[in-house]
Each structure stands twice: as structure tokens, then as C-alpha cells.
Design a protein around this motif. Structure first.
Motif, PDB file in Angstrom:
ATOM      1  N   PRO A   1      -5.967  14.071   3.435  1.00  0.00           N
ATOM      2  CA  PRO A   1      -5.486  13.518   2.152  1.00  0.00           C
ATOM      3  C   PRO A   1      -3.984  13.231   2.113  1.00  0.00           C
ATOM      4  N   GLU A   2      -3.218  13.894   2.964  1.00  0.00           N
ATOM      5  CA  GLU A   2      -1.775  13.668   2.899  1.00  0.00           C
ATOM      6  C   GLU A   2      -1.294  12.583   3.850  1.00  0.00           C
TER       7      GLU A   2
ATOM      8  N   THR B   1     -20.281  -2.843  10.088  1.00  0.00           N
ATOM      9  CA  THR B   1     -19.282  -2.093   9.308  1.00  0.00           C
ATOM     10  C   THR B   1     -19.255  -0.618   9.701  1.00  0.00           C
ATOM     11  N   ASP B   2     -18.058  -0.042   9.741  1.00  0.00           N
ATOM     12  CA  ASP B   2     -17.913   1.410   9.949  1.00  0.00           C
ATOM     13  C   ASP B   2     -18.027   2.066   8.566  1.00  0.00           C
ATOM     14  N   HIS B   3     -19.271   2.132   8.093  1.00  0.00           N
ATOM     15  CA  HIS B   3     -19.541   2.521   6.698  1.00  0.00           C
ATOM     16  C   HIS B   3     -18.827   3.793   6.270  1.00  0.00           C
ATOM     17  N   ALA B   4     -18.175   3.712   5.115  1.00  0.00           N
ATOM     18  CA  ALA B   4     -17.580   4.885   4.438  1.00  0.00           C
ATOM     19  C   ALA B   4     -16.463   5.576   5.222  1.00  0.00           C
ATOM     20  N   THR B   5     -16.015   4.963   6.311  1.00  0.00           N
ATOM     21  CA  THR B   5     -14.949   5.639   7.070  1.00  0.00           C
ATOM     22  C   THR B   5     -13.649   5.690   6.267  1.00  0.00           C
ATOM     23  N   ASP B   6     -13.454   4.757   5.315  1.00  0.00           N
ATOM     24  CA  ASP B   6     -12.244   4.842   4.472  1.00  0.00           C
ATOM     25  C   ASP B   6     -12.283   6.113   3.629  1.00  0.00           C
ATOM     26  N   ALA B   7     -13.427   6.367   2.990  1.00  0.00           N
ATOM     27  CA  ALA B   7     -13.544   7.571   2.157  1.00  0.00           C
ATOM     28  C   ALA B   7     -13.513   8.841   3.012  1.00  0.00           C
ATOM     29  N   ILE B   8     -14.255   8.846   4.102  1.00  0.00           N
ATOM     30  CA  ILE B   8     -14.363  10.065   4.922  1.00  0.00           C
ATOM     31  C   ILE B   8     -12.986  10.480   5.456  1.00  0.00           C
ATOM     32  N   PHE B   9     -12.298   9.555   6.095  1.00  0.00           N
ATOM     33  CA  PHE B   9     -11.024   9.932   6.723  1.00  0.00           C
ATOM     34  C   PHE B   9      -9.945  10.237   5.675  1.00  0.00           C
ATOM     35  N   GLN B  10      -9.958   9.481   4.566  1.00  0.00           N
ATOM     36  CA  GLN B  10      -8.918   9.752   3.559  1.00  0.00           C
ATOM     37  C   GLN B  10      -9.145  11.089   2.867  1.00  0.00           C
TER      38      GLN B  10
ATOM     39  N   MET C   1      -0.708  19.561   5.778  1.00  0.00           N
ATOM     40  CA  MET C   1      -0.776  18.604   6.888  1.00  0.00           C
ATOM     41  C   MET C   1       0.558  17.877   7.058  1.00  0.00           C
ATOM     42  N   SER C   2       0.857  17.568   8.274  1.00  0.00           N
ATOM     43  CA  SER C   2       2.107  16.859   8.546  1.00  0.00           C
ATOM     44  C   SER C   2       2.127  15.508   7.841  1.00  0.00           C
ATOM     45  N   VAL C   3       3.242  15.194   7.208  1.00  0.00           N
ATOM     46  CA  VAL C   3       3.345  13.896   6.537  1.00  0.00           C
ATOM     47  C   VAL C   3       3.522  12.766   7.541  1.00  0.00           C
ATOM     48  N   SER C   4       3.658  13.137   8.816  1.00  0.00           N
ATOM     49  CA  SER C   4       3.879  12.082   9.808  1.00  0.00           C
ATOM     50  C   SER C   4       2.571  11.493  10.316  1.00  0.00           C
ATOM     51  N   MET C   5       1.459  11.832   9.645  1.00  0.00           N
ATOM     52  CA  MET C   5       0.181  11.286  10.082  1.00  0.00           C
ATOM     53  C   MET C   5      -0.144   9.985   9.336  1.00  0.00           C
ATOM     54  N   ILE C   6      -0.630   9.012  10.098  1.00  0.00           N
ATOM     55  CA  ILE C   6      -1.028   7.724   9.515  1.00  0.00           C
ATOM     56  C   ILE C   6      -2.490   7.482   9.876  1.00  0.00           C
ATOM     57  N   LEU C   7      -3.273   7.094   8.885  1.00  0.00           N
ATOM     58  CA  LEU C   7      -4.669   6.741   9.143  1.00  0.00           C
ATOM     59  C   LEU C   7      -4.786   5.232   9.251  1.00  0.00           C
ATOM     60  N   HIS C   8      -5.383   4.772  10.335  1.00  0.00           N
ATOM     61  CA  HIS C   8      -5.668   3.342  10.461  1.00  0.00           C
ATOM     62  C   HIS C   8      -7.174   3.169  10.305  1.00  0.00           C
ATOM     63  N   LEU C   9      -7.588   2.437   9.249  1.00  0.00           N
ATOM     64  CA  LEU C   9      -9.019   2.307   8.920  1.00  0.00           C
ATOM     65  C   LEU C   9      -9.374   0.819   8.833  1.00  0.00           C
ATOM     66  N   PRO C  10      -9.701   0.231   9.984  1.00  0.00           N
ATOM     67  CA  PRO C  10      -9.816  -1.229  10.047  1.00  0.00           C
ATOM     68  C   PRO C  10     -11.193  -1.797   9.727  1.00  0.00           C
TER      69      PRO C  10
ATOM     70  N   GLU D   1     -20.039  15.225   3.324  1.00  0.00           N
ATOM     71  CA  GLU D   1     -19.227  16.402   2.959  1.00  0.00           C
ATOM     72  C   GLU D   1     -18.982  17.293   4.165  1.00  0.00           C
ATOM     73  N   ALA D   2     -20.050  17.508   4.948  1.00  0.00           N
ATOM     74  CA  ALA D   2     -19.940  18.353   6.140  1.00  0.00           C
ATOM     75  C   ALA D   2     -18.961  17.735   7.142  1.00  0.00           C
ATOM     76  N   LEU D   3     -19.033  16.406   7.262  1.00  0.00           N
ATOM     77  CA  LEU D   3     -18.132  15.700   8.180  1.00  0.00           C
ATOM     78  C   LEU D   3     -16.676  15.832   7.728  1.00  0.00           C
ATOM     79  N   ILE D   4     -16.469  15.679   6.417  1.00  0.00           N
ATOM     80  CA  ILE D   4     -15.110  15.783   5.879  1.00  0.00           C
ATOM     81  C   ILE D   4     -14.562  17.186   6.152  1.00  0.00           C
ATOM     82  N   GLU D   5     -15.397  18.180   5.937  1.00  0.00           N
ATOM     83  CA  GLU D   5     -15.002  19.568   6.186  1.00  0.00           C
ATOM     84  C   GLU D   5     -14.599  19.753   7.653  1.00  0.00           C
ATOM     85  N   LEU D   6     -15.420  19.195   8.526  1.00  0.00           N
ATOM     86  CA  LEU D   6     -15.155  19.291   9.970  1.00  0.00           C
ATOM     87  C   LEU D   6     -13.828  18.601  10.323  1.00  0.00           C
ATOM     88  N   LEU D   7     -13.632  17.406   9.768  1.00  0.00           N
ATOM     89  CA  LEU D   7     -12.405  16.662  10.087  1.00  0.00           C
ATOM     90  C   LEU D   7     -11.174  17.334   9.466  1.00  0.00           C
TER      91      LEU D   7
END
Ligand SMILES: [Zn+2]
Length: 252
Positions: free
Chosen positions: A52-53, A39-48, A1-10, A236-242
Motif C-alpha cells: 500500500p505504501e 489481461t492480468d486480471h485484478a493485478t492492480d488491486a492485488i499488488f496495490q 514498507m520502504s517508500v522507495s518501492m514502485i509498483l509497475h502494473l501494465p 485475500e490470501a494472495l494479498i496476505e502472502l505478498l
């Protein structure tokens, strides 16, 4: 994955600092219920886990304390009309949440949470521009299957994924690619409904086209039970999809 990606998880944190607990006009049970609703439950874990990069900027406290996704000035922020600008005075049911903070209290909250968070995001963007001359912010959220009373748009269709775009910062081909992959996997998508827009640091907002941004809002019915329990198999399925979305974006 491109290192130029930033995740914003507010909106993933459920944490209310103890010294701020007394600001809320709620019993412990009412506060727990409100935190659950908002709360946007578990979105920190899911998106990260899905990206991962990417560099992740995660807000450390509940949005009930301060909402980093709002404009800092209430005059610019449409949600301030319903008591949900940067410092909420109303909850998701439009119920009184806390007294209007004094200007000094509001400033203290901004300096403690909002300003450092936005500084981190701006610095991550700057760093990425220096090294890659490009940056893609993924603004990661989730939303309830049925509208909460506070939402401005009560009637919109609630897709599996709501993609928030900005005319200046979201290239058409980028959002089209994401739609294509999600829809080819059997998920429905809608742009900017029920929630619109995507985050960009004010320093770059509508000024620097090298900064791209896309909001991905996951419908909570895809992974959250009615009791707000997280279904780990569906996560898990969502993470795979993302991850597949990430692969597509990498080739962007
Ligand atoms: Zn959110």
C-alpha cells in the motif's frame, strides 16, 4: 514498507477506448474473449493492496491498445516476431487482431499512452533516487495456467510464481529472499520461465545500479476461475502472502 518501492502494473486494464474499438477485427464477443485471455486480471488491486505504501504506475488501457511492457522499437522487441510488439497485430491465439497501424497512427498511440506511462515511471524512479538514493521496482503481472498459443516458451513448467530478473538490476539476495518466503509458504517458484526479465526505465537501464527491479508473475490459477471470475477469498490470501514478501523486501 520502504517508500522507495514502485509498483509497475501494465496489464491489469480491460479498457478499450471507444474511438479505438473499430481498429479491432473482432466481434464484441471475440473482443471480450481476447481481453479476458490477455489481461492480468485484478493485478492492480492485488499488488496495490499488498504494497500500500508503494507508488503505483498503472497503465490505463488494455495491452491490446498498446503494450507498455514492450520495447518501443520493434527491432529490439522479440515479441514483434509474432505480431505482438508494442502495437499488436495478432492476438493471443495468433489470430489477426488489427491491421498494422500506419506510422502516424502508431506514433499517435505511442504519444497518447506509451510515452506518458514511461515518463511517469521514469519520474517516479528519479524522485525516489533523489530522496532515497535507491529504488525498487516491482513489475506486477499474472499469467495463465496453460500456455496461450502466442507464447514463445510453450514447454516450460508453470510455477505458482514466475520471478523475472535482470542480471544488472536484480540483486541475487533480493530474489533469493522472495523465493524463500514464497516457498516456505508452500508455493512453487521459477526464475524467468515462462516469462523473463523485468522493467527498468531506459534512462537507467544497465546504467544505474541504485535502480533495482523484480518481476512477480502470479499464476492465474491461484485466484481466477475458468470463467475469469476473481475468487475474492483466494485474492485475500494472495494479498496476505505478498504483504509478507513486502515485509521481507522492506528489510532489503
Ligand atoms: Zn503481464
Amino acid at each position: 514498507m520502504s517508500v522507495s518501492m514502485i509498483l509497475h502494473l501494465p496489464h491489469a486494464s480491460t479498457f478499450i477506448p471507444e474511438d479505438l474499438r473499430q481498429d479491432f477485427l473482432f466481434s464484441d464477443q471475440e473482443l471480450l474473449e481476447e481481453v479476458n485471455r490477455i489481461t492480468d486480471h485484478a493485478t492492480d488491486a492485488i499488488f496495490q493492496q499488498a504494497f500500500p505504501e508503494a507508488k503505483a504506475i498503472v497503465f490505463p488501457v488494455s495491452r491490446l491498445v498498446v503494450d507498455p511492457e514492450r520495447f518501443s522499437e520493434d527491432s529490439q522487441e522479440p515479441m514483434s516476431q509474432v505480431g505482438m510488439g508494442v502495437t499488436y497485430t495478432r492476438g493471443s491465439l495468433r489470430q489477426p487482431l488489427r491491421e498494422q497501424p500506419s506510422p502516424a497512427k502508431r506514433q499517435a498511440l505511442m504519444e497518447r499512452y506509451y510515452i506518458p506511462h514511461h515518463q511517469k515511471l521514469t519520474e517516479a524512479v528519479e524522485e525516489s533516487l533523489l530522496t532515497n538514493d535507491h529504488c525498487l521496482i516491482i513489475d506486477g503481472h499474472s499469467f495463465p495456467a496453460l500456455p496461450l498459443p502466442y507464447e514463445l516458451n510453450q514447454t516450460a513448467f508453470r510455477p505458482d510464481f514466475c520471478l523475472g530478473t535482470d542480471d544488472f538490476h536484480t540483486p541475487e539476495e533480493l530474489v533469493a529472499k522472495v523465493e524463500k518466503i514464497l516457498e516456505s509458504c508452500g508455493y512453487s517458484t521459477v526464475r524467468n520461465q515462462p516469462f523473463s526479465g523485468t522493467i527498468v526505465p531506459m534512462k537507467h537501464y544497465r546504467k544505474d545500479e541504485r535502480v533495482q527491479s523484480l518481476m512477480i508473475e502470479i499464476n492465474r490459477w491461484l485466484y481466477l476461475g475458468e470463467d475469469y471470475s476473481v475468487d475474492s477469498e483466494r485474492v485475500e490470501a494472495l494479498i496476505e502472502l505478498l504483504r509478507r514478501v513486502g515485509e521481507v523486501l522492506e528489510k532489503n
